[in-house]
Design an enzyme around this catalytic site. Structure first.
Site, PDB file in Angstrom:
ATOM      1  N   SER A 273      16.217 -32.762 -64.819  1.00 15.95           N
ATOM      2  CA  SER A 273      17.550 -32.365 -65.267  1.00 15.95           C
ATOM      3  C   SER A 273      17.886 -30.937 -64.802  1.00 15.95           C
ATOM      4  O   SER A 273      17.861 -30.675 -63.597  1.00 15.95           O
ATOM      5  CB  SER A 273      17.624 -32.537 -66.785  1.00 15.95           C
ATOM      6  OG  SER A 273      18.952 -32.537 -67.210  1.00 15.95           O
TER       7      SER A 273
ATOM      8  N   ASP B  92      23.522 -42.604 -66.280  1.00 13.23           N
ATOM      9  CA  ASP B  92      23.363 -41.158 -66.318  1.00 13.23           C
ATOM     10  C   ASP B  92      24.564 -40.529 -65.618  1.00 13.23           C
ATOM     11  O   ASP B  92      24.882 -40.911 -64.488  1.00 13.23           O
ATOM     12  CB  ASP B  92      22.059 -40.791 -65.574  1.00 13.23           C
ATOM     13  CG  ASP B  92      21.764 -39.301 -65.579  1.00 13.23           C
ATOM     14  OD1 ASP B  92      22.569 -38.521 -66.113  1.00 13.23           O
ATOM     15  OD2 ASP B  92      20.704 -38.917 -65.028  1.00 13.23           O
TER      16      ASP B  92
ATOM     17  N   HIS C  31      19.574 -41.004 -68.918  1.00 12.58           N
ATOM     18  CA  HIS C  31      19.207 -39.603 -68.719  1.00 12.58           C
ATOM     19  C   HIS C  31      18.217 -39.113 -69.782  1.00 12.58           C
ATOM     20  O   HIS C  31      18.370 -39.400 -70.960  1.00 12.58           O
ATOM     21  CB  HIS C  31      20.439 -38.690 -68.728  1.00 12.58           C
ATOM     22  CG  HIS C  31      20.116 -37.293 -68.302  1.00 12.58           C
ATOM     23  ND1 HIS C  31      20.033 -36.937 -66.973  1.00 12.58           N
ATOM     24  CD2 HIS C  31      19.780 -36.190 -69.001  1.00 12.58           C
ATOM     25  CE1 HIS C  31      19.679 -35.667 -66.890  1.00 12.58           C
ATOM     26  NE2 HIS C  31      19.510 -35.185 -68.108  1.00 12.58           N
TER      27      HIS C  31
END
Ligand SMILES: *[C@@H]1O[C@H](CO)[C@@H](O)[C@H](O)[C@H]1NC(C)=O
Ligand SMILES: *[C@@H]1O[C@H](CO)[C@@H](O)[C@H](O)[C@H]1NC(C)=O
Length: 421
Positions: A193, A361, A391
């Site tokens: 991320s 995501d 995600h």
């Protein structure tokens, strides 16, 4: 164990709010009920955070940070891994070294790991990251360096990036590598991320420094954040209400990374945050050019609006250097914040890459566009796309929020490192 109890209690609290459970979670996602419960916890906390900010008690990110605190552990050595906390060039790191005695003159691999959390949350000391670091250390017989970079909103861009950069530069010195028996030819940078964003940015920076002798062998980016210019890509549209990272939260992370001025958040929500400074770079995030057709068909591309003076609000009437540093229009055009913004010539020199993306995501298209652009520039890329992935899945490796997909992702990711690092 007390924190686990708190977490469980919050989770139960969340799950009682039936309203939250009726989130449209796609049928094909595995362990759907578990994701619904987990998401209801995150949503409850997010609403609580909004309320707290509204009442002027504690700001939004301050409340969300509770998750980081609740999952924090003291990283301890065990029979397999020696864990120490250090400072590298002033920046905190947690260092994991396999305790298995290295054979004579045997050099190890190293992984520099950058945790996720939207540059505002997360810590190397959270149990999921601690667990992942141990796994990397034991399965790869690698030295793992988990970087505790400083976070926004207390420290806006470029501070988190610069902390990472300083650690990497410090570690990649031959003398330091020798001290930890690390092979200078087998070093990876990796992150998930926002950590994937920092990993991609620092990889680009190192390649541009001809004096940098030791280079990275690979970069492994796990559902990375790679651009702030277009927050209406098909994946942002398709997954705007998806757990664990709805579009609003990602937009909040982006705006808080750059500034505490709320006007940027509002502009980003309507995708009208580009200024003439960033507009010339929109071609590098043009999803109508860089996404495969299957992702494009349901959406019509339109160039994000460019407003004179957009994103400049924070600097208005405050021409001192600190405000200028924080001028969002400048940060928006900075590839250290949005690694997709570099020309092909910069991509060409990058090390071999692993990119993980998830269908559900908002950041799917950031990853997919980077894969397209890296490949076009001639970089070898392994792209693993999880059709049922969401995600943050990798983080869910600890009971009670453990997901099968997290295990699969971790195994495949480590396997790739075994083969390529
Ligand atoms: C994006 O790409 C399309 C073609 O795929 C092109 O028509 C358009 O002008 C491009 N826009 C930008 C801003 O690069
Ligand atoms: C895209 O544009 C076409 C032609 O203008 C239109 O028919 C279609 O409905 C649009 N699709 C979306 C998702 O807006």
């Amino acid at each position: 164990m007390r924190v686990k109890g708190v977490l469980l209690f919050l989770l139960a609290l969340g799950s009682f709010s039936a309203y939250y459970i009726y989130e449209p979670i796609p049928e094909e996602i595995e362990e759907r009920w578990k994701l619904m419960l987990t998401n209801s916890f995150f949503r409850s906390l997010s609403h609580l955070a909004d309320l707290s900010e509204l009442l002027g008690l504690k700001d939004y990110m301050g409340v969300m940070y509770i998750i980081t605190v609740a999952e924090r552990v003291v990283p301890l050595s065990d029979e397999q891994v020696l864990v120490t906390e250090r400072r590298f060039d002033g920046v905190e790191v947690v260092l994991y070294q396999p305790s298995r005695r290295a054979a004579d003159a045997e050099l190890r691999r190293a992984v520099i790991y950058l945790h996720g959390g939207g540059w505002c949350l997360g810590s190397s000391r959270m149990s999921p990251y601690d667990l992942l670091a141990r796994q990397l250390a034991t399965e790869l017989n690698a030295v793992v360096l988990s970087v505790e970079y400083r976070l926004a909103p207390a420290h806006h861009f470029p501070v988190p990036y610069e902390d990472v950069y300083r650690v990497v530069k410090h570690f990649l010195q031959r003398g330091v590598l020798a001290q930890y028996s690390v092979d200078p030819g087998r070093i990876a940078v990796s992150g998930d991320s926002a950590g994937g964003n920092l990993a991609a940015a620092v990889s680009q920076q190192l390649q541009q420094e001809p004096v940098q002798q030791v280079q990275l062998k690979v970069q492994a980016l796990l559902y990375p954040v790679l651009q702030a210019l277009d927050l209406n890509t098909p994946s942002y549209q398709q997954n705007q209400n998806m757990p664990i990272l709805p579009r609003t939260l990602m937009v909040r992370f982006w705006s808080e990374y750059f500034t505490s001025d709320k006007s940027l958040f509002r502009a980003m929500m309507s995708n009208t945050h580009n200024s003439p400074e960033s507009a010339s770079l929109l071609k590098f995030v043009n999803w109508s050019a860089f996404l495969p057709e299957s992702y494009r068909v349901k959406y019509n591309y339109s160039t994000p609006a460019v407003l004179q003076g957009a994103g400049a609000a924070a600097a208005e009437g405050a021409p001192d250097s600190e405000a200028d540093q924080e001028r969002p229009s400048r940060s928006l055009a900075d590839p250290r914040a949005s690694p997709l913004l570099v020309p092909d010539a910069t991509l060409r020199t990058l090390p071999k890459a692993y990119v993980l993306t998830c269908e559900y995501d908002v950041l799917r298209d950031d990853g997919v566009m980077y894969v397209t652009r890296l490949r076009a520039a001639g970089v070898e890329v392994t792209h693993e796309h999880y059709e049922t992935g969401f995600h943050g899945a990798l983080m869910f490796n600890v009971w009670p929020t453990d997901f099968l997909i997290a295990r699969r992702m971790t195994d495949n990711y480590i396997r790739w490192l075994k083969d390529n690092l």
